[in-house]
Scaffold this active site. Sequence first.
Site, PDB file in Angstrom:
ATOM      1  NE  ARG A 177      20.469  36.102 -32.145  1.00  0.00           N
ATOM      2  CZ  ARG A 177      19.834  37.248 -31.924  1.00  0.00           C
ATOM      3  NH1 ARG A 177      19.683  38.128 -32.903  1.00  0.00           N
ATOM      4  NH2 ARG A 177      19.368  37.540 -30.723  1.00  0.00           N
ATOM      5  NE  ARG A 200      18.726  41.638 -36.603  1.00  0.00           N
ATOM      6  CZ  ARG A 200      18.499  41.976 -35.335  1.00  0.00           C
ATOM      7  NH1 ARG A 200      17.957  41.096 -34.502  1.00  0.00           N
ATOM      8  NH2 ARG A 200      18.804  43.170 -34.887  1.00  0.00           N
ATOM      9  CE  LYS A 231      15.031  44.030 -34.397  1.00  0.00           C
ATOM     10  NZ  LYS A 231      14.606  43.355 -33.139  1.00  0.00           N
ATOM     11  CE  LYS A 271      13.985  39.875 -36.202  1.00  0.00           C
ATOM     12  NZ  LYS A 271      13.316  39.570 -34.916  1.00  0.00           N
ATOM     13  CB  CYS A 289      12.497  35.572 -25.538  1.00  0.00           C
ATOM     14  SG  CYS A 289      11.947  36.488 -24.088  1.00  0.00           S
ATOM     15  CB  CYS A 326      17.523  39.676 -22.269  1.00  0.00           C
ATOM     16  SG  CYS A 326      16.807  40.926 -23.358  1.00  0.00           S
ATOM     17  CB  CYS A 330      10.801  43.088 -22.922  1.00  0.00           C
ATOM     18  SG  CYS A 330      11.565  42.760 -24.522  1.00  0.00           S
ATOM     19  CB  CYS A 380      12.649  37.674 -29.024  1.00  0.00           C
ATOM     20  SG  CYS A 380      13.617  39.190 -29.065  1.00  0.00           S
TER      21      CYS A 380
END
Length: 1459
Positions: free
Chosen positions: A969, A1038, A1103, A1105, A1324, A1330, A1369, A1373
């Site tokens: 990424r 991120r 994480k 964001k 996603c 994934c 899932c 995302c």
Amino acid sequence: MVSAEVAAARIAYAASKVTYTVERNAKSVSSYTSEITELYQRKKKNVFDEITEFEILSSKNDPFAKVLSSVAKGSLVSIITPAKYLLSAIPHLYKLANGKSAVVIHAVVERNSANDLGDYTHIMAVRQTGCALITSNGGQDSADTALIAHGLAIRSGIPVVHFFDAATLRVSDDKVESFSKEVIAKFVEEAGIDKYRADSNDGQNVELYLKTIGGTNGQEQPNATDFSELAEQIFTQFKERTGRLHKRVECSGNKNAETIIVSLGSGVRLLRQALKHQPELKIALFNIKLYRPWSDKTFLTEIPRNTKKVAVVEQVSKRTTKWSPLYLDVVSAFENQDLWKHSIPTVISAQYGSLDAHTSVNSIENFIGSLSSATASKVVTIGKETSELSTQATNGHSIHSPPALELAYLKMLEEVFGSRLYIANAMTQLTVGHLGEVKSTPEFGFGVLLSRLQRRAELFDLVSRAVKSTSIPMPEPLHVALTQWLTHKNNANLAKKHGDASIELLLSLYKKNALLGDIYNRRDQFVKPANWLVGSDAWSYDIGNSGVHHVISSGKNINMLIIDSQPYTSRTAADPEKRKKDIGLYAMNYGNVYVASVAVYSSYTQVLHALMEAEDFDGPSIVLAYLPYHDENDSSITVLKETKLAVDTGYWPLYRWNPALEAQGKEPFTLDSERIKQELKSFLDRENYLTQLVKSRPELAATLASSLESDVANRQRTLAKSAYDKLLGGLTGPPLVILYGSDNGNAEGLARRLQKGAKARGVNARCMAMDDYPIEELSTEKNVVVVTSTAGQGEFPQNAREFWKHISSTTDISLGETSYAVFALGDSHYWPRAEDAIYYNKPGKDVDNRLELLGGNRLVPVGLGDDQDPDGYETAFQAWEPELWKALGVELLGTVVEEPKKSDDDLKIKSNYLRGTILEGLEDTSTGALAEQDTKLTKFHGIYQQDDRDLRDERKAQGLEKAYMFMVRVRVPGGVSTPEQWLAMDEIADKHANGTLKITTRQAYQLHGVIKRNLRNTIRDINKCLLDTLAACGDVNRNVMCNPNPQLSQLHAEVNDFARKISDHLSPRTTAYHEIWLEDKVVAGNAVQDYEPLYGPTYLPRKFKIAIAVPPSNDVDVFAHDLGYIAIADKNGKLAGYTVTVGGGMGMTHNNKKTYPRLAEPLCFCTPEQAIDVGEKVMLVQRDFGDRINRKHARLKYTIDDRSLEWFREEVENRLGYKLQPPREFIFDSNADRYGWTKGANDNWNFCMYIENGRVRDEPGAPCKTGLREIAKVHKCDFRLTPNQHLVLGNISPVAKPQIEGLLKEYKLDNLQYTGIRLNSMSCVALPTCGLAMAEAERYLPTLVEKIESIVEDVGLGKDAITIRMTGCPNGCARPYVAEIAFVGKAPGTYNVYLGGGHHGQRLNKLYKESLKESEILKELKPILTRYVKEREDGEKFGDFVIRIGVVKATTAGKNFHA
């Protein structure tokens, strides 16, 4: 009427000082618990004039450990329990039986739904623990037997299991007479309570393990007759007190019958009734009331001497051995010639199938009637045969039916080696133990095989000469084929392959050259033969002078199968002057010889394994095979019993010795029989076997010395002893293999924890995926633990499916020597419909049941980890794990210090600022993967390790590792990149990745399919174009999101600049990124010490964001982020500052209500000058107060919900040193992209194009990737990645606009004629890359949208925009929980559907329906969309509409998302 349970409860309370009951659920107790509870609460006294101590025990908490503890204190204890919990109590039952303990266990047997009779499978499982077993049939019989059981226990000091059938709880025609306290007291007194008290205090140790009262099938059990006589005394005393007679074996019907039925349990009542209806039949029924200890004498005393036929009827639904328990008991009794001196009857095995109230009487009468037939079947099912019964290996035998014994091993040789098999001493009719005088000798066979080996050696020499010759005109294909044969001549498959190729090529050449002709004439030697000598135990009487020694000492590749037929029971009758020598130990002591000891009636798989290993071994091999029988007319029962006795006692140990493993650094010795351990230890404690023999029998010395060669190497003996020592030293605890099935790592993590816990307790434990385990070895394992998660609709994880496929279909595996335990991980609410409840932990339950069916001994009940429990699966695991160690007998091996569970923070600290062993892993070319701990660190570097899940099954079938690859990424703060950067990324995708570019939902580039060897070059090329991957993932801030069009206004330009600045400010400072990916040399050791001024060595809990929005567009979904900035303009349109929001986040876990998505809340207003400082302090508060233990609870949203927004504001202000201003107002009207052409503040143009799910690639008729490459080449626009996975070509001058328009049209990139639904859809990546995906997303959403578009067209919705998002899932995302319609993957093809999100991202949606497939989704959406068209108000968005009409409730906060 009084039930059997209540009757037993009253006796237990009255005749005990301590009474326990076992319940699975304390809220729903049984009738026996209710009865005792009432007695206890009324303070009723027992016969000892005391109030009985009473406690309800949970079935999950090892209830029998409490019983053992009470017994150790000298208490008189009784317990009432469902029979199914006896399995997990087996270790405790052994201990109770070994001590002086008058424990009475009243076991309630669950009924079999197929016939409404008790299923005694669990009772039979404990028959060998040493406990007495007595049964009753409800009503008065159960009340009487309960008291008798207490008398038996007190008189004998042996635990008594009184079992009765819960299916006959109430008997309407049988009034139960209650016992007075005086009667019970007198009976207990007469049973010898005073003597028991004295004996129980004489210092006996209840921890001593295993008294053999229970015995084994087919053997008169020690003390069984004495116990039986004692029981008769108790029965007599009971009759004197009550007038009711009970007998050990109760007979009804014609006592002079030639046909008898033997049974026990509740089915006896049905058989008795059926016999009454057919009085003309000369049939007697024998009910076994006292089943254990089994006494042949007691049983046979009751049997008519003229009996010719016996039908054994059993209530065992799950047979785990070929013959069921009572059947074997009866057969062995008739074989006892000391007690049964009459003709042996034919014994039939029968069991109950499916019966119902209308057909049960007829079915039983038909069965009884069939017994009179001379052609009666030997295997009978009474009633309909159920699917469960039809798969069981049942068998009935006439005692005189002769088995085909002598060919068993020869058939196995043929099965394994087929046409390659050559038995040098084979005869026309081979009868083991009576082989021919000459051809059967090892010397003769040895000579034959030496000749054959010589012939093949000659072929090898001829081929070698041919390939080396320069004078033979040999075609290149023939030269290659012959050369390959030389290389692989000892590999059976490859030798045949290259040999066949050589023969075919020689056909046209062998007549032209003499050497090639000689090779062709010996063509039959190309195939590697499987050379075997088959002999009898006669060969082992004279090792020194026999050919056996010559084979062993020759070093030649010759295999010997020596069949020993001496029965265990007649072993002492052998002539002492002709003692057999132990060929196995002799051969192992000699050295380079493969040796195996096998028994086909003990482990079929081990025999196959040994035969294959022996043939593969390059040198002499000896397989010692056990096949005990007295003569050729012996039955299979006899052979089975003799084998079992020999193996269980250690007389015939099972093992394999493979010296070839030593060269591989592995142990050459494998124990397949635990009994051999002591045998080998004894061997090592003395000198070599033959030396010992000389010492004890000097007269044999000359014979032995003359045949043994002087160079038998001491060095080889030393190696053998060393190998044994290592083996014995490693088996201080019970061996354990731990198998896991795991898709997301949870099950594997538990399995690894168990392995560490086992090793800490001294247990020799191995751990591997279920599919990686060699299934043929399963029956050789002592203890097996299976940990498996649940995939999809009750499916096995991918790395467990082949294992399950094999064991679920095979009938060749016998696990009689294997103990097992299973822990399952699942979610009891994952599938909401009642009919789908079967999917809950189905893999774990299935494998548990299957292992039991294959004969395995369950150590503990299957553990059911449930995500709905307070701590998820950990709740059940914490209760289950201690029971496992107890069952294995290792819970008391000193104080075990469990290794603390490693947290991600531990990993970060140990990593030396994100280095770990990544660099070493990149250099490892043996695998395409990195170490697991390094894959967590590479996320901080912007790299995810993945594999192509589409290829998993195929690669596994090919024996290959997963198709490992990496996702990379690339950070692009604000989403703005140059045409040069686009071209560079385009080239990198083709050069190092899978040829596609992915625009993510967070304005980053993503590359897929990068293999490990290309990683460094990929990262270097990315950095060369002034982009990077650092902090694109991981527990750091991120990629910072922002409206991607800075040219729209001066405000947009300032905001975009701020996005870059805060991204730089919050970036990690570690030099590991540069060191690993960009430098050619690494500074050794710790010469350079990194420092993270903001993050510290542990970085953030999870994480973090950031998104920056410019109203009225909320294209970044600012509320879905940890930290949000909403630009506020002053009256002149310039940037006045930002309203700051905190606490957003999308991730959750299906059905875990402690996890939920949450929208950020306004915190304050800050000026542009304060913005970076405020953002830093917000992140630092989360750094210091976020949850670092539970990663599912580690995001900022939970920190704020746990403490409050007010607390959070104060903490930020304290760190800033000043008060924050109140938030300012703002208005959003959409969270979608603005498609098409728009003009910026600088009069330049911008074009926003639709890119389906952000995937940039060329497809037939849609050359998207090529078109964008050509546009980038003209260098007349920026490339801006949008938050919705699309692309803006920005800052196009009016002069350049026509050229760009032409390119857009040429490559079909200007087409915006899509529905509002498609333009507002997003997904996603999900499958196939994934690892977390449960269902498709990117590959499936376009198909589903197309079908929804058809509905939209039908109902007349037109191009109205509805936000639709899909994820594979629940991690969120694609930010599905703010969509008006969201599909979140739950299993392949199955999605949860959420409705009611805010059209501009201001409201969370709500779960509408769970687990819908495509057809169900469309069926549900059509009527709602139809109503939307007809009933919506002006300007009303779809999300608002479904809330207004009550389809779903509005979600007002993250905490009520699940409400």
